[in-house]
Scaffold this motif. Structure first.
Motif, mmCIF file in Angstrom:
data_model
loop_
_atom_site.group_PDB
_atom_site.id
_atom_site.type_symbol
_atom_site.label_atom_id
_atom_site.label_comp_id
_atom_site.label_asym_id
_atom_site.label_seq_id
_atom_site.Cartn_x
_atom_site.Cartn_y
_atom_site.Cartn_z
ATOM 1 N N GLY A 1 0.786 -1.230 0.000
ATOM 2 C CA GLY A 1 0.000 0.000 0.000
ATOM 3 C C GLY A 1 0.813 1.272 0.000
ATOM 4 O O GLY A 1 0.441 2.257 -0.643
ATOM 5 N N VAL A 2 1.950 1.275 0.710
ATOM 6 C CA VAL A 2 2.673 2.529 0.917
ATOM 7 C C VAL A 2 4.129 2.460 0.450
ATOM 8 O O VAL A 2 4.556 3.275 -0.377
ATOM 9 C CB VAL A 2 2.607 2.961 2.406
ATOM 10 N N VAL A 3 4.903 1.524 0.967
ATOM 11 C CA VAL A 3 6.345 1.529 0.702
ATOM 12 C C VAL A 3 6.657 1.339 -0.778
ATOM 13 O O VAL A 3 7.376 2.147 -1.381
ATOM 14 C CB VAL A 3 7.079 0.475 1.559
ATOM 15 N N LYS A 4 6.156 0.289 -1.379
ATOM 16 C CA LYS A 4 6.487 0.015 -2.779
ATOM 17 C C LYS A 4 5.983 1.111 -3.718
ATOM 18 O O LYS A 4 6.738 1.543 -4.597
ATOM 19 C CB LYS A 4 6.000 -1.365 -3.187
ATOM 20 N N PRO A 5 4.748 1.605 -3.545
ATOM 21 C CA PRO A 5 4.328 2.711 -4.401
ATOM 22 C C PRO A 5 5.182 3.972 -4.211
ATOM 23 O O PRO A 5 5.504 4.665 -5.181
ATOM 24 C CB PRO A 5 2.872 2.970 -3.996
ATOM 25 N N ARG A 6 5.567 4.260 -2.965
ATOM 26 C CA ARG A 6 6.419 5.433 -2.700
ATOM 27 C C ARG A 6 7.783 5.274 -3.369
ATOM 28 O O ARG A 6 8.267 6.177 -4.046
ATOM 29 C CB ARG A 6 6.568 5.634 -1.197
ATOM 30 N N VAL A 7 8.395 4.119 -3.194
ATOM 31 C CA VAL A 7 9.726 3.887 -3.768
ATOM 32 C C VAL A 7 9.663 3.927 -5.291
ATOM 33 O O VAL A 7 10.498 4.564 -5.939
ATOM 34 C CB VAL A 7 10.320 2.557 -3.268
ATOM 35 N N ALA A 8 8.664 3.291 -5.875
ATOM 36 C CA ALA A 8 8.531 3.286 -7.332
ATOM 37 C C ALA A 8 8.339 4.702 -7.867
ATOM 38 O O ALA A 8 8.966 5.098 -8.852
ATOM 39 C CB ALA A 8 7.367 2.392 -7.751
ATOM 40 N N ALA A 9 7.489 5.469 -7.217
ATOM 41 C CA ALA A 9 7.238 6.845 -7.665
ATOM 42 C C ALA A 9 8.475 7.723 -7.474
ATOM 43 O O ALA A 9 8.792 8.559 -8.322
ATOM 44 C CB ALA A 9 6.048 7.435 -6.913
ATOM 45 N N THR A 10 9.179 7.526 -6.390
ATOM 46 C CA THR A 10 10.388 8.305 -6.119
ATOM 47 C C THR A 10 11.489 7.966 -7.116
ATOM 48 O O THR A 10 12.216 8.854 -7.570
ATOM 49 C CB THR A 10 10.883 8.050 -4.680
ATOM 50 N N ASP A 11 11.604 6.701 -7.464
ATOM 51 C CA ASP A 11 12.649 6.275 -8.392
ATOM 52 C C ASP A 11 12.393 6.751 -9.824
ATOM 53 O O ASP A 11 13.320 6.787 -10.623
ATOM 54 C CB ASP A 11 12.818 4.763 -8.348
ATOM 55 N N ARG A 12 11.159 7.096 -10.137
ATOM 56 C CA ARG A 12 10.860 7.677 -11.449
ATOM 57 C C ARG A 12 11.071 9.188 -11.348
ATOM 58 O O ARG A 12 10.127 9.973 -11.399
ATOM 59 C CB ARG A 12 9.425 7.364 -11.866
ATOM 60 N N ALA B 1 -2.288 8.554 -0.274
ATOM 61 C CA ALA B 1 -3.003 8.979 0.940
ATOM 62 C C ALA B 1 -4.015 7.942 1.445
ATOM 63 O O ALA B 1 -4.065 7.672 2.652
ATOM 64 C CB ALA B 1 -3.671 10.332 0.733
ATOM 65 N N PRO B 2 -4.842 7.335 0.578
ATOM 66 C CA PRO B 2 -5.781 6.322 1.095
ATOM 67 C C PRO B 2 -5.056 5.134 1.731
ATOM 68 O O PRO B 2 -5.478 4.619 2.773
ATOM 69 C CB PRO B 2 -6.566 5.886 -0.147
ATOM 70 N N ALA B 3 -3.950 4.705 1.140
ATOM 71 C CA ALA B 3 -3.188 3.591 1.696
ATOM 72 C C ALA B 3 -2.518 3.990 3.009
ATOM 73 O O ALA B 3 -2.414 3.171 3.928
ATOM 74 C CB ALA B 3 -2.140 3.110 0.690
ATOM 75 N N VAL B 4 -2.085 5.241 3.114
ATOM 76 C CA VAL B 4 -1.485 5.719 4.361
ATOM 77 C C VAL B 4 -2.532 5.705 5.478
ATOM 78 O O VAL B 4 -2.232 5.336 6.611
ATOM 79 C CB VAL B 4 -0.846 7.114 4.186
ATOM 80 N N ALA B 5 -3.766 6.067 5.151
ATOM 81 C CA ALA B 5 -4.840 6.025 6.154
ATOM 82 C C ALA B 5 -5.064 4.588 6.633
ATOM 83 O O ALA B 5 -5.240 4.342 7.835
ATOM 84 C CB ALA B 5 -6.128 6.609 5.574
#
Length: 122
Positions: A14-25, A39-43
């Motif tokens: 929900g959070v880590v992999k999407p954040r890392v993928a988005a940051t790496d792009r 944000a929904p996954a962080v909630a």
């Protein structure tokens, strides 16, 4: 009884992999855009962390004074979370527990190649 294995979808998928993928792009999304996207996954993650903390012993490890499998399964998830900006949602109790876990020889020996030291998934 709380099932700790439900933490993987809440934390990683929900959070880590999407954040890392988005940051790496690099240059694709700003930090604010990434935060809005997840944000929904962080909630959902916040709710999971609240449940975890409600079941934790007030001091020591997850279920008391002795290290257990619960600690060893939860730690890698929260170590990844701590490595990204959303790690700021961890409570002082969880941060203190992470600090305690960081002192374990087993944790130190398995740190290489993890997100916490800057590694990225393949």
């Amino acid at each position: 009884m709380l099932r700790f294995f439900t933490g993987f979808p809440a934390v990683e998928q929900g959070v880590v992999k999407p954040r890392v993928a988005a940051t790496d792009r690099r240059g694709t999304l700003s930090d604010a855009e990434i935060r809005r996207t997840i944000a929904p996954a962080v909630a959902q993650l916040r709710a999971f962390l609240d449940k975890i903390e409600a079941h934790m012993s007030p001091e020591g490890y997850v279920f008391g004074e002795k290290l257990s499998w619960a600690d060893l399964f939860l730690y890698p998830l929260l170590a990844d979370l701590r490595a990204i900006p959303e790690g700021e949602i961890m409570s002082p109790r969880l941060v203190g527990w992470m600090d305690k876990m960081d002192q374990l020889d087993a944790v130190e020996k398995t740190r290489a190649g993890t997100l916490s030291v800057g590694a990225r998934p393949p």
